[in-house]
Motif scaffolding. Structure first.
Motif, mmCIF file in Angstrom:
data_model
loop_
_atom_site.group_PDB
_atom_site.id
_atom_site.type_symbol
_atom_site.label_atom_id
_atom_site.label_comp_id
_atom_site.label_asym_id
_atom_site.label_seq_id
_atom_site.Cartn_x
_atom_site.Cartn_y
_atom_site.Cartn_z
ATOM 1 N N TRP A 33 0.863 -1.195 0.000
ATOM 2 C CA TRP A 33 0.000 0.000 0.000
ATOM 3 C C TRP A 33 0.884 1.225 0.000
ATOM 4 N N GLN A 34 0.644 2.111 -0.939
ATOM 5 C CA GLN A 34 1.330 3.393 -0.964
ATOM 6 C C GLN A 34 0.282 4.453 -1.250
ATOM 7 N N HIS A 35 0.234 5.446 -0.376
ATOM 8 C CA HIS A 35 -0.760 6.509 -0.505
ATOM 9 C C HIS A 35 -0.061 7.800 -0.149
ATOM 10 N N HIS A 37 0.468 12.270 -0.817
ATOM 11 C CA HIS A 37 -0.128 13.559 -1.171
ATOM 12 C C HIS A 37 0.970 14.464 -1.711
ATOM 13 N N MET A 52 -2.480 6.772 -5.110
ATOM 14 C CA MET A 52 -2.533 5.554 -4.324
ATOM 15 C C MET A 52 -2.212 4.376 -5.217
ATOM 16 N N LEU A 54 -2.251 0.039 -4.684
ATOM 17 C CA LEU A 54 -2.460 -1.160 -3.892
ATOM 18 C C LEU A 54 -2.061 -2.351 -4.749
ATOM 19 N N ARG A 98 -7.244 9.541 4.981
ATOM 20 C CA ARG A 98 -6.761 8.152 4.869
ATOM 21 C C ARG A 98 -7.428 7.413 3.714
ATOM 22 N N ALA A 100 -8.921 6.367 0.077
ATOM 23 C CA ALA A 100 -8.639 6.485 -1.360
ATOM 24 C C ALA A 100 -9.774 5.803 -2.110
ATOM 25 N N GLY A 120 -5.341 1.479 -8.300
ATOM 26 C CA GLY A 120 -4.790 2.793 -7.993
ATOM 27 C C GLY A 120 -5.753 3.910 -8.307
#
Length: 135
Positions: A33-35, A37, A52, A54, A98, A100, A120
């Motif tokens: 998981w990468q999210h 800003h 994002m 996943l 938090r 997405a 994503g």
């Protein structure tokens, strides 16, 4: 031996069903998981965006059996809260940073066997709309 440290996250998947007025919640473990800003200056002010990614290995959860994922589904890192249909409208990135919202789902195969699934999105900071992957 393959390094599995990238796939050590837990993510909760939410699927809203307007016909049933219900939200299905599924917790996925052993995923990437990468999210993030990003704020970029613009002539009319600073623009905030989020991206994002996943990645769900088929060894962690079987797509279509253990979980489903489609554009419009919402994701939250960790074990996210239980939601009712009444909560669905406000469970968006503009209200909860938090969260997405999935824009695309892309299965990857090794030969004829599903290997992993990627999902994503790119959203505005307000959560008002998805932008093209080419932006």
């Amino acid at each position: 031996m393959r390094d599995r440290s990238l796939f050590g996250r837990t993510v909760t998947v939410y699927h809203g069903d307007a016909d049933a007025l219900a939200v299905t919640r599924t917790v996925l473990r052993g995923v990437f998981w990468q999210h993030g800003h990003r704020r970029t200056p613009a002539a009319d002010g600073t623009t905030a965006t989020a991206a994002m990614l996943l990645v769900v290995p088929e060894t962690a959860a079987r797509y279509g059996v253990d979980y489903t994922l489609e554009p419009g589904d919402r994701l939250c890192p960790g074990e996210g809260p239980e939601l009712s249909w009444a909560d669905w409208g406000t469970f968006v990135p503009g209200v909860d940073p938090r969260v997405a919202v999935v824009q695309y789902v892309l299965p990857f195969y090794r030969g004829q066997v599903l290997h992993h699934l990627e999902a994503g999105t790119w959203w505005t900071g307000s959560g008002t709309g998805a932008h093209s992957l080419t932006n």
